[in-house]
Design an enzyme around this catalytic site. Structure first.
Site, PDB file in Angstrom:
ATOM      1  N   ALA A 270      42.892  56.249  62.488  1.00 24.91           N
ATOM      2  CA  ALA A 270      42.704  57.032  63.700  1.00 24.91           C
ATOM      3  C   ALA A 270      42.347  58.457  63.299  1.00 24.91           C
ATOM      4  CB  ALA A 270      43.981  57.029  64.540  1.00 24.91           C
ATOM      5  N   GLU A 306      49.116  60.692  65.437  1.00 29.30           N
ATOM      6  CA  GLU A 306      47.972  61.487  65.917  1.00 29.30           C
ATOM      7  C   GLU A 306      48.441  62.525  66.938  1.00 29.30           C
ATOM      8  OE1 GLU A 306      45.395  61.141  64.133  1.00 29.30           O
ATOM      9  OE2 GLU A 306      46.194  59.318  63.202  1.00 29.30           O
TER      10      GLU A 306
HETATM   11 ZN    ZN Z   1      47.031  62.230  60.078  1.00 37.20          ZN
END
Ligand code: ZN
Length: 848
Positions: A270, A306
């Site tokens: 991600a 994230e």
């Molecule tokens: Zn990271």
């Protein structure tokens, strides 16, 4: 005279705000663009230098504050990825606006502004375009000052087909149909002041979940059509973790909205683009009714990680790439904290011991590196996305947090973020903030962990009235080097003494230290709670005392450490293999999933080292241990059992059916898999990966064909990867050949092929074929696969544990250096060296 650093931009002119307008064409895979950059000129300049790569620049000029427009010539330097704008007259200091028209390509290498395709609900191929800019690929999408310290505001406008969705970092200000038929213009609000590597734009057909509010910012999950029903879990953990972080950091979420977007082709897990986080589908979309606990945990982990970056990384950013570790280590640390708070029953910090152990495996090599090291060229940062940055980094932060106390540590973090928000910082700034807030010598402790590679082995022995602890570097290969290296080691001690159980936290800052406890020690646990990034070696009488009370004196994570440390010492030649196997035999009553994970992992490792006859003997021994454990857990869920127990059942059965090669287990698994195909709901979900693994292990051509179809027609991203990677576990030569073909014939996405290849290399029955295939298709792999995946794929060579294969691998990589991961390649080869050395050392082991 020093050579000019062509990879660092001069700071004589700096950007303040970009207005970027892009027109991507998803049929020709190209884009046109225009950027207006508000700049500040700090000293008279005849040229302006910024980054650009794979772009064509059509025109450029500067408008000065007095309204004059200065034209300029443009020269592109492809090697250094720079554009130089040269002016006939001098650009005076002050404000200005740079204007550049350009065009570029939507590439297929999953970096920069790139293309992705997927099958639509109508069965047809559909296109989309996404970005991935970290570390230095924003320059492939627009000319810019592509270094983290040149923070600026971005206002993005995208011109796209009217039926498509466009997403960027900030909220949509307006969408306007254009006179040009079928097109619209999507204008986004200004972003916060941030680095180029965090800019994002995504264009395609997307379905979004209903927004939920985090403070004033709406949170949504976006997926390609037909997958929105897999987004519910991500919304839940997305909301929970953002709220957790707002409280922990004591700063509201910095963006004006947050979209979590699943992209069908994605090079890493991600990417933390502020307000528009992109994910590979397995890391975001999951069916809560069907997924296993581990699959759910992976989504919870990645989403939390994230989200943690929105503050740590996005709001406060490293000055240069040497500071990358702080971003990633911290996000990994916060990910554990948030998931642990959200689902305490998963005991996330306990399972983190498995990640810590993975980092210690690499960090016990001579070819390891310090967490932070000088980075000159930005591409050197590519080699930093590894277990040392993420897992070792997070481990040493956890060790520090536990040493300072969680509240004191958090206060220091808050101070650090407040001091540096919307700006950049270095590692030393974090230690300043923590020292100011805790008044503890944080820097001197942490410097020994951040700037020195490796970690210590702590020796422990009894003295009259206490203990003596000592430290020396732990290495798998004993060459006697670096023995003088010392650390400041937080020691977490629990000891059983004649006066009862004592607990103590202290700092070992000498080669050797006495710990006075005032009474006779019966047993001791050093590294109590498993927060320390070190291994422990107890004296014979202390280890015997621990073995006697393994389940009474040691918690599950401490048993994990005992087993993992003993296994590491065995590989290093400091302990006998037989002693390790005897230690495993004490686990007849063991119910902890992480303890079993380390044991099963070590046995897989052993299987790759020992020959077939030795393996058969070990398998027999494992059957004697695992069969009763499987019997104890049964084959179906028990009333009131925890998610972790249910996961453990699957792990034990998988090990019994593959490693221990138990025929009854294999038969039962194959029957149960047939049942699962008839009525999936009747088989416990955490058991499915075990059944799939065992069927592949014993599998026929018919099984193979079935798995291939299941991979192609999977209903969820997890099912897709489960059957895909299982294809790498078949053992028949003709089936291995088929899987090898899949890695390059376009049937598998390039985001997955390198990991399939790694799996085949690690399959003992396939490794020789796999290695030959990899050598003969090397150039094609380099062409097709994302750059960052090559060193990860090559990790599979650690399984080539024979002297002949090892020699061949060394030759091959001497001829074909992997430029984006030379350090990792050295580490893979050293791990292979350890395995081959063990093979030699154990050549007579278990021979009748
Ligand atoms: Zn990271």
């Amino acid at each position: 005279m020093t050579a000019e650093k062509l990879y660092r931009l001069p700071a004589t002119v700096t950007p303040e705000r970009y207005q970027l307008r892009l027109t991507p064409d998803l049929t020709t895979w190209t884009f046109g663009g225009e950027v207006k950059i508000s700049i500040r000129v700090h000293e008279p300049a005849r040229e302006i230098i910024l980054n650009a790569a794979e772009l064509e620049v059509h025109s450029a000029s500067v408008r000065l504050a007095d309204g004059r427009v200065l034209p300029c010539g443009v020269s592109l330097d492809a090697q250094n990825e720079r554009a130089t704008l040269s002016f006939a007259e001098i650009v005076p200091p002050g404000a200005g606006e740079l204007q550049i028209q350009f065009s570029g390509i939507l590439n297929d290498k999953l970096h920069g502004f790139y293309r992705s395709t997927y099958k639509g609900t109508d069965g047809k191929d559909k296109p989309l375009a996404s970005t991935q800019f970290e570390s230095t690929d924003a320059r492939r999408a627009f000319p810019c000052w592509d270094e983290p310290a040149f923070k600026a505001v971005y206002q993005v406008t995208l011109v796209v087909d009217e039926k498509l969705t466009a997403v960027s970092n900030a909220r949509v200000l307006r969408e306007t149909p254009l006179p040009e038929k079928g097109k619209k213009e999507v204008v986004f609000a200004d972003s916060i002041k941030m680095s180029t590597y965090l800019v994002a734009f995504i264009v395609g057909e997307f379905e979004a979940t209903e927004p939920v509010l985090i403070g004033r910012a709406p949170l949504r999950v976006l997926a390609v059509p037909g997958k929105r029903h897999l987004a519910r879990f991500a919304v839940e953990i997305g909301k929970a973790s953002l709220e957790h972080f707002s409280r922990y950091y004591d700063i509201p979420y910095p963006g004006d909205k947050l979209d979590l977007i699943a992209i069908p082709d994605f090079a890493s897990g991600a990417m933390e683009n502020l307000g528009a986080i992109t994910f590979r589908e397995t890391a975001l979309l999951v069916d809560t009714e069907k997924a296993t606990r581990s699959e759910l945990e992976r989504v919870a982990d990645v989403v939390s990680h994230e989200n943690a970056h929105m503050w740590f990384g996005d709001l406060v950013t490293m000055k240069w790439w040497n500071g990358l570790w702080l971003n990633e280590a911290f996000a990994t640390f916060m990910e554990m904290l948030a998931v642990d708070a959200w689902k305490p029953q998963w005991r996330r910090w306990d399972s983190f011991t498995v990640s810590r152990a993975a980092a210690m495996q690499v960090d016990g090599l001579k070819s390891t590196r310090p967490i932070e090291f000088p980075v000159e060229r930005p591409e050197e940062a590519a080699g930093m996305f590894d277990v040392l940055t993420y897992e070792k980094g997070a481990s040493v932060l956890r060790m520090l947090e536990q040493y300072l106390g969680a509240g004191a540590f958090r206060d220091g973090i808050r101070l650090y973020l407040r001091r540096h928000e919307y700006a950049n910082a270095e590692t030393t700034d974090l230690w300043d903030a923590l020292e100011d807030s805790t008044k503890q010598p944080v820097r001197s402790i942490m410097d020994t962990w951040i700037f020195q590679p490796g970690y210590p082995l702590i020796g422990v022995e009894k003295t009259a009235g206490g203990l003596r602890v000592s430290q020396q570097i732990f290495r798998y290969l004993q060459d006697g080097s670096d023995r003088e290296r010392k650390w400041q080691v937080p020691i977490f001690l629990r000891a059983g003494t004649s006066a009862g159980v004592v607990e103590k936290v202290l700092l070992l800052d000498q080669p050797e230290q006495r710990i006075e406890l005032g009474s006779e020690v019966e047993w001791a646990v050093v590294n109590a709670g498993a927060h320390g990034f070190y291994r422990v070696r107890y004296s014979r009488e202390l280890i015997d005392a621990l073995k006697r009370g393994m389940h009474q004196r040691l918690s599950a994570v401490e048993r994990f450490c005992l087993l993992n440390d003993t296994w590491a010492s065995t590989l290093a030649g400091l302990a006998e293999l037989n002693d390790y196997l005897n230690l495993i035999d004490l686990l007849r009553e063991e119910n902890d999933v992480n303890v079993w994970t380390t044991v099963i992992g070590s046995c897989h490792h052993l299987e790759r080292i020992l020959d077939d006859a030795q393996c058969a003997t070990v398998a027999k021994r494992l059957r004697a241990l695992l069969a009763p454990a499987v019997q104890r857990f049964g084959w179906s869920a028990k009333q009131g059992e925890s998610d972790l127990e249910s996961q453990l059942r699957g792990d034990l059965i998988a090990a019994l059916g593959t490693l221990a090669d138990d025929k009854d287990c294999q038969e039962r698994a194959s029957e149960l898999f047939a049942q699962y195909e008839q009525s999936p709901a009747n088989v416990e979900r955490n058991l499915i990966p075990a059944l799939v693994g065992i069927v592949a292990h014993t599998g026929t051509a018919a099984d193979y064909q079935k798995f291939y179809q299941k991979f192609k027609n999977a209903q969820t991203p997890q099912e897709e990867t489960r059957y895909l990677f299982a294809l790498g576990n078949f053992r028949r030569p003709e089936l291995i050949d088929r899987t090898l073909e899949l890695t390059l014939n376009g049937a598998v996405r390039t985001q997955n092929s390198p990991y399939l290849m790694r799996g085949i290399l690690l399959n003992k029955h396939a490794r020789e074929k796999a290695w030959a295939f990899m050598k003969s298709h090397w150039d094609e792999m380099l062409r097709q696969y994302p750059d960052n995946s090559i060193p990860r794929m090559c990790e599979g060579i650690v399984g080539l544990a024979t002297p002949e294969l090892e020699a061949d691998a060394r030759d091959f990589f001497a001829q074909h250096p992997v430029k984006q991961g030379s350090k990792q390649m050295e580490q893979h080869l050293e791990r292979l060296r350890v395995a081959v050395e063990c093979k030699h050392r154990w050549k007579d082991f278990l021979r009748a």
